[in-house]
Write a protein that holds these residues in place. Structure first.
Motif, PDB file in Angstrom:
ATOM      1  N   VAL A  37       0.862  -1.173   0.000  1.00 59.02           N
ATOM      2  CA  VAL A  37       0.000   0.000   0.000  1.00 59.02           C
ATOM      3  C   VAL A  37       0.906   1.232   0.000  1.00 59.02           C
ATOM      4  O   VAL A  37       1.760   1.379   0.879  1.00 59.02           O
ATOM      5  N   ASP A  38       0.732   2.096  -0.999  1.00 65.10           N
ATOM      6  CA  ASP A  38       1.508   3.335  -1.062  1.00 65.10           C
ATOM      7  C   ASP A  38       1.007   4.315   0.003  1.00 65.10           C
ATOM      8  O   ASP A  38      -0.119   4.206   0.493  1.00 65.10           O
ATOM      9  N   ASP A  40      -0.135   7.233  -0.084  1.00 64.30           N
ATOM     10  CA  ASP A  40      -1.335   8.020  -0.375  1.00 64.30           C
ATOM     11  C   ASP A  40      -2.547   7.155  -0.731  1.00 64.30           C
ATOM     12  O   ASP A  40      -3.531   7.655  -1.257  1.00 64.30           O
ATOM     13  N   GLU A  41      -2.495   5.855  -0.427  1.00 65.80           N
ATOM     14  CA  GLU A  41      -3.566   4.947  -0.800  1.00 65.80           C
ATOM     15  C   GLU A  41      -4.256   4.341   0.414  1.00 65.80           C
ATOM     16  O   GLU A  41      -3.654   4.170   1.470  1.00 65.80           O
ATOM     17  N   LEU A  42      -5.492   3.978   0.204  1.00 63.34           N
ATOM     18  CA  LEU A  42      -6.201   3.118   1.136  1.00 63.34           C
ATOM     19  C   LEU A  42      -5.951   1.678   0.701  1.00 63.34           C
ATOM     20  O   LEU A  42      -5.638   1.427  -0.467  1.00 63.34           O
ATOM     21  N   GLU A  45      -7.749   0.485  -2.464  1.00 68.55           N
ATOM     22  CA  GLU A  45      -7.250   1.179  -3.649  1.00 68.55           C
ATOM     23  C   GLU A  45      -5.937   0.557  -4.125  1.00 68.55           C
ATOM     24  O   GLU A  45      -5.717   0.392  -5.329  1.00 68.55           O
ATOM     25  N   ALA A  46      -5.078   0.205  -3.187  1.00 68.97           N
ATOM     26  CA  ALA A  46      -3.803  -0.431  -3.537  1.00 68.97           C
ATOM     27  C   ALA A  46      -4.050  -1.777  -4.214  1.00 68.97           C
ATOM     28  O   ALA A  46      -3.412  -2.108  -5.218  1.00 68.97           O
ATOM     29  N   ARG A  49      -5.266  -1.160  -7.736  1.00 68.74           N
ATOM     30  CA  ARG A  49      -4.157  -0.673  -8.575  1.00 68.74           C
ATOM     31  C   ARG A  49      -3.214  -1.814  -8.929  1.00 68.74           C
ATOM     32  O   ARG A  49      -2.833  -1.988 -10.095  1.00 68.74           O
ATOM     33  N   GLU A  50      -2.832  -2.609  -7.932  1.00 70.13           N
ATOM     34  CA  GLU A  50      -1.925  -3.729  -8.182  1.00 70.13           C
ATOM     35  C   GLU A  50      -2.540  -4.714  -9.184  1.00 70.13           C
ATOM     36  O   GLU A  50      -1.845  -5.241 -10.046  1.00 70.13           O
TER      37      GLU A  50
END
Length: 155
Positions: A37-38, A40-42, A45-46, A49-50
């Motif tokens: 998890v970046d 700025d991510e929840l 969301e991570a 994205r992944e």
């Protein structure tokens, strides 16, 4: 001694009764899309994205989270599981931990198209329930993949 912990997110993606997994040579197991998890991510969301990066498909999260109705807060998708893993990052027994948020999602097709920095399309395969049981898939991954298939069928 302080333990370093990283938040990660994993998404078991399903299409037509099968889950997508790839063989991870370093871990020597089959796993679904996921990663760190970046800042700025929840977590959800991570995971989404992944999934987009690793398989090139747009996931639809299977989320049955009931909103709380908190006027000052926003209800987030509840992970299907949260698991804690000890990670030996360098092979020398020096561990950190991953706090993994596990989600289930569907994707519109089986046409995997990984991003340029990801495992190639040949690393991926679709596993239905029978193939999960007959393949050399570890028990945790098999159980979660079967639960994801069930959730997709009942969505």
């Amino acid at each position: 001694m302080e333990t370093t912990r990283h938040f990660t997110a994993t998404v078991y993606v399903v299409n037509d009764g099968a889950a997508a997994l790839h063989y991870h040579p370093k871990l020597e197991i089959h796993i679904p899309p996921g990663g760190h998890v970046d800042r700025d991510e929840l977590p959800h969301e991570a995971g989404l994205r992944e999934t987009r990066e690793e398989i090139g498909l747009e996931p639809t999260l299977l989320d049955d989270t009931d909103p709380v109705g908190a006027p000052a807060g926003k209800t987030l998708p509840t992970p299907r599981e949260q698991l804690l893993y000890d990670i030996d990052g360098d092979g020398n027994g020096v561990y950190h931990q991953h706090i993994d948020h596990i989600y289930f999602a569907t994707v519109p097709s089986r046409e995997i198209d990984p991003g340029p920095d990801e495992a190639g399309v040949d690393a991926w395969a679709w596993y239905d329930r029978e193939e999960l049981r007959e393949s050399h898939i570890d028990a945790d991954t098999q159980a979660l993949a079967e639960r994801a298939i069930d959730a997709a069928e009942n969505a």
